[in-house]
Scaffold this active site. Structure first.
Site, mmCIF file in Angstrom:
data_model
loop_
_atom_site.group_PDB
_atom_site.id
_atom_site.type_symbol
_atom_site.label_atom_id
_atom_site.label_comp_id
_atom_site.label_asym_id
_atom_site.label_seq_id
_atom_site.Cartn_x
_atom_site.Cartn_y
_atom_site.Cartn_z
ATOM 1 N N LYS A 1 2.124 -3.162 6.320
ATOM 2 C CA LYS A 1 2.423 -2.837 4.921
ATOM 3 C C LYS A 1 3.889 -2.405 4.747
ATOM 4 C CE LYS A 1 -1.605 -3.906 3.272
ATOM 5 N NZ LYS A 1 -1.748 -5.083 2.395
ATOM 6 N N SER B 1 0.873 -1.185 0.000
ATOM 7 C CA SER B 1 0.000 0.000 0.000
ATOM 8 C C SER B 1 0.903 1.225 0.000
ATOM 9 C CB SER B 1 -0.844 -0.017 1.278
ATOM 10 O OG SER B 1 -1.483 1.225 1.487
ATOM 11 N N TYR C 1 -2.065 -1.368 10.339
ATOM 12 C CA TYR C 1 -2.054 -1.467 8.873
ATOM 13 C C TYR C 1 -0.713 -0.971 8.337
ATOM 14 C CZ TYR C 1 -3.879 -1.249 4.089
ATOM 15 O OH TYR C 1 -4.079 -1.451 2.738
#
Ligand SMILES: NC(=O)c1ccc[n+]([C@@H]2O[C@H](COP(=O)([O-])OP(=O)(O)OC[C@H]3O[C@@H](n4cnc5c(N)ncnc54)[C@H](O)[C@@H]3O)[C@@H](O)[C@H]2O)c1
Length: 272
Positions: A161, A144, A157
């Site tokens: 990532k 991402s 998150y």
């Protein structure tokens, strides 16, 4: 481009929705044979039916990427059905908003298990096979933009990532050191239209505000089909970095410059 991929075998995790679905549809259009994995059996079965009706050869298998045994079973099933694997898309992932200290242990573990260990399980299951085959193959890990810039209230998150970006780079160097014909790409998109916010166990306060903002930008995000075309172009070019949203590059540039200059990081709202 299409002739290059026709007949090759693509394994896609998280195939039943969003980015994975876009990749599956694009690979089907290119004439690839498809191994589709997702933990949502209903959406997976529906997609497999649609792709078969358009003439694709599809193996669909309910799989939780967080399970090493299930990823090994996926590999075995792919080899039994198609005899080899050419593209591996480690794409399955979930979203979790929340500050570093507010997320529960189980929320942290869920993120690490799916977003990070899920990709590690994919690599451990499939890379030995890709190496044994001794023919060109390609691994694409979906990270991402959060893998390249740090976002507040997106702690777990962002951590998973950024780890995926590091893992992908390490893998790229390892395969190059071996002289293996296996290439790697890391996909670092900004917002792409998908169902990912449905997987968010929404928090309160600033995390909730971020969740609402993310929800809107993802709803209005790049269509998955458009993203898939850019990804397959990068695969054809054996390009490692896939950054389909150039509008986020200044944030990455600012972060990199602050590291080099030794100045403190400044968060830019434009990063969303
Ligand atoms: N949508 C975006 O804006 C965006 C941006 C950057 C990166 N990503 C990444 O793209 C990837 C795909 O997400 P998406 O946006 O298409 O979301 P999505 O929710 O639409 O699709 C993800 C799919 O993965 C599946 N999945 C979730 N956990 C799984 C597990 N443990 N095992 C197997 N399958 C599982 C879900 O059932 C779903 O079908 C994720 O890794 C996500 O982090 C998305």
């Amino acid at each position: 481009m299409s002739e290059q991929q026709a007949g090759r075998v693509a394994v896609i995790t998280g195939a039943a929705s969003g980015i994975g679905r876009g990749l599956a549809e694009h690979a089907g259009q290119l004439g690839m044979r498809l191994v589709l994995a997702d933990r949502d059996p209903q959406r997976l079965t529906t997609l497999a039916g649609e792709l078969r009706s358009r003439g694709s050869e599809v193996l669909a298998r309910t799989t939780d990427v967080a399970s090493a045994a299930e990823m090994e079973a996926l590999r075995d099933a792919a080899l039994k059905r198609f005899g080899g694997v050419d593209l591996l898309f480690n794409n399955a992932g979930v979203m979790q908003t929340g500050a570093s200290w507010e997320l529960s242990e189980s929320q942290w573990r869920r993120m690490l298990d799916i977003n990070l260990l899920g990709v590690i399980n994919g690599l451990r299951a499939f890379v030995p096979t890709l190496l044994e085959q001794g023919r060109p193959a390609h691994v694409i890990n979906t990270a991402s933009m959060a893998g390249l810039v740090a976002s507040p209230f997106l702690a777990a998150y962002t951590v998973t990532k950024q780890a995926l970006v590091a893992l992908s780079e390490v893998l790229h160097h390892e395969l190059a050191a071996l002289g293996a014909p296996v290439s790697v790409s890391v996909l670092c998109p900004g917002p792409v239209a998908s169902r990912i916010m449905a997987s968010d166990q929404a928090g309160a306060g600033a995390a909730a505000a971020l969740g609402a903002q993310l929800e809107q930008s993802i709803r209005e995000g790049m269509p998955a089909e458009e993203l898939a075309a850019l990804v397959f172009q990068a695969i054809d070019e054996k390009r490692f970095w896939i950054l389909p949203h150039p509008q986020f590059k200044p944030a990455l540039q600012a972060r990199t410059q602050s590291i080099l200059d030794g100045t403190n990081p400044v968060f830019q709202l434009a990063e969303f």
